[in-house]
Scaffold this active site. Structure first.
Site, PDB file in Angstrom:
ATOM      1  N   GLU A  60       0.713  -1.182   0.141  1.00  0.00           N
ATOM      2  CA  GLU A  60       0.044  -0.021  -0.007  1.00  0.00           C
ATOM      3  C   GLU A  60       0.953   1.119  -0.147  1.00  0.00           C
ATOM      4  O   GLU A  60       1.241   1.805   1.047  1.00  0.00           O
ATOM      5  CB  GLU A  60      -0.869  -0.135   1.277  1.00  0.00           C
ATOM      6  CG  GLU A  60      -1.972  -1.020   1.327  1.00  0.00           C
ATOM      7  CD  GLU A  60      -2.980  -0.841   2.128  1.00  0.00           C
ATOM      8  OE1 GLU A  60      -4.093  -0.814   1.608  1.00  0.00           O
ATOM      9  OE2 GLU A  60      -2.708  -0.562   3.545  1.00  0.00           O
ATOM     10  N   GLY A  83      -6.422   6.753   0.461  1.00  0.00           N
ATOM     11  CA  GLY A  83      -7.375   7.714   0.696  1.00  0.00           C
ATOM     12  C   GLY A  83      -7.323   8.870   0.074  1.00  0.00           C
ATOM     13  O   GLY A  83      -7.764  10.155   0.309  1.00  0.00           O
ATOM     14  N   SER A 126      -6.634   3.681  -2.919  1.00  0.00           N
ATOM     15  CA  SER A 126      -7.566   4.344  -3.705  1.00  0.00           C
ATOM     16  C   SER A 126      -7.953   3.398  -4.917  1.00  0.00           C
ATOM     17  O   SER A 126      -8.350   3.782  -5.967  1.00  0.00           O
ATOM     18  CB  SER A 126      -7.078   5.778  -4.298  1.00  0.00           C
ATOM     19  OG  SER A 126      -7.102   6.577  -3.260  1.00  0.00           O
ATOM     20  N   GLY A 181      -9.947   0.358   1.449  1.00  0.00           N
ATOM     21  CA  GLY A 181     -10.641   1.399   2.453  1.00  0.00           C
ATOM     22  C   GLY A 181     -11.979   1.978   2.019  1.00  0.00           C
ATOM     23  O   GLY A 181     -12.775   1.319   2.078  1.00  0.00           O
ATOM     24  N   GLY A 182     -11.825   3.261   1.581  1.00  0.00           N
ATOM     25  CA  GLY A 182     -13.014   3.984   1.206  1.00  0.00           C
ATOM     26  C   GLY A 182     -14.114   3.295   0.767  1.00  0.00           C
ATOM     27  O   GLY A 182     -15.152   3.195   0.801  1.00  0.00           O
TER      28      GLY A 182
HETATM   29  P1  PGA Z   1      -8.195   3.514   0.506  1.00  0.00           P
HETATM   30  O1  PGA Z   1      -7.499   2.802   1.635  1.00  0.00           O
HETATM   31  O2  PGA Z   1      -8.897   2.491  -0.417  1.00  0.00           O
HETATM   32  O3  PGA Z   1      -9.407   4.462   1.100  1.00  0.00           O
HETATM   33  O4  PGA Z   1      -7.364   4.240  -0.324  1.00  0.00           O
HETATM   34  C1  PGA Z   1      -6.813   1.741   1.670  1.00  0.00           C
HETATM   35  C2  PGA Z   1      -6.202   1.309   2.918  1.00  0.00           C
HETATM   36  O5  PGA Z   1      -5.695   2.241   3.836  1.00  0.00           O
HETATM   37  O6  PGA Z   1      -6.150   0.146   3.309  1.00  0.00           O
END
Ligand code: PGA
Length: 253
Positions: free
Chosen positions: A170, A176, A216, A237-238
């Protein structure tokens, strides 16, 4: 054959009602629409774990995980949750070393290595996170940086234990932010991580290790990312907070 995994990281979101609704919707959509072999892992905040697991019941291809566990076995550590407690509630996966834990809670590589060992000792599958900051990416040292995180966090494990690990790459600059790594950038890093695993544990183990991409990831870019040979799924995440988006990501394989 390595597993295809899409793990949802709810982070510190969702009330009880919201979590129940989200889980029910995901389960219904999975049942009606998903026939592939990718599995889903839901990683809600701790209080949701038991009720979400109850909702999942015997549903095929859906598992329950936690976002963290303690580096201590048991005892007077107010506010902490041990791997043993998680296992006793039927938890199957645990995210370890998310960049938010490393950054905001100052979790060191040494502490993460201890968490990984406790998780494995209690039968949990660690989803071990690694990834570089924008500063490191700009300096061009991202590859040695994530290899170091892997070495410090995981390479003390026996081959038998390492074989149970799931890795999540990541890049912090993509979490995010809406700024995803390109599929080429993701592939490059996943391949480098797999080579690094092979150098320590051999080609067979490396070939069987699932390496997820996080940062993301959404229904629009998932297919392209998952289409790369070394990308075995995502840590979301989101987009894991919206049932439609999360299930569409799972269906992107
Ligand atoms: P995101 O977060 O998909 O909102 O970017 C990913 C994560 O932190 O595992």
């Amino acid at each position: 054959m390595r597993k295809k995994i899409v793990a949802g990281n709810w982070k510190m979101n969702m009330t009880f009602e919201e979590g129940q609704t989200l889980t029910s919707e995901i389960l219904n959509m999975m049942k009606d629409e998903h026939s592939g072999d990718a599995i889903a892992v839901l990683n809600p905040p701790f209080p949701h774990i038991f009720p979400v697991k109850k909702l999942i019941g015997e549903a095929k291809g859906v598992f329950i995980g936690a976002q963290n566990c303690s580096d201590k076995e048991a005892g007077a550590f107010t506010g902490e949750v041990s791997a043993k407690i998680l296992a006793s509630f039927g938890v199957q996966y645990v995210i370890i070393g998310h960049s938010e834990r490393r950054e905001y809670f100052k979790e060191s590589n040494e502490m993460l290595a201890t968490k990984v060992k406790l998780a494995l000792a209690n039968g949990l599958i660690p989803i071990f996170c690694c990834g570089e900051s924008l500063e490191i990416r700009t300096a061009g040292t991202h590859e040695p940086n994530v290899k170091f995180q892997l070495t410090e966090g995981l390479f003390d494990l026996s081959t038998e234990d390492f074989a149970k690990i799931v890795i999540a790459y990541e890049p912090i600059w993509a979490i995010g932010t809406g700024k995803t790594a390109t599929s080429e950038e993701a592939q490059e890093m996943h391949a480098a991580l797999r080579r690094h695993v092979a150098s320590k544990y051999g080609k067979d183990i490396a070939e069987n290790t699932s390496i997820l991409y996080g940062g993301s990831c959404n229904p629009k870019n998932a297919q392209e990312l998952f289409g790369k040979p070394d990308v075995d799924g995502g840590l979301i995440g989101g987009a894991s907070l919206k049932s439609r988006d999360f299930v569409d990501i799972i269906k992107s394989f």
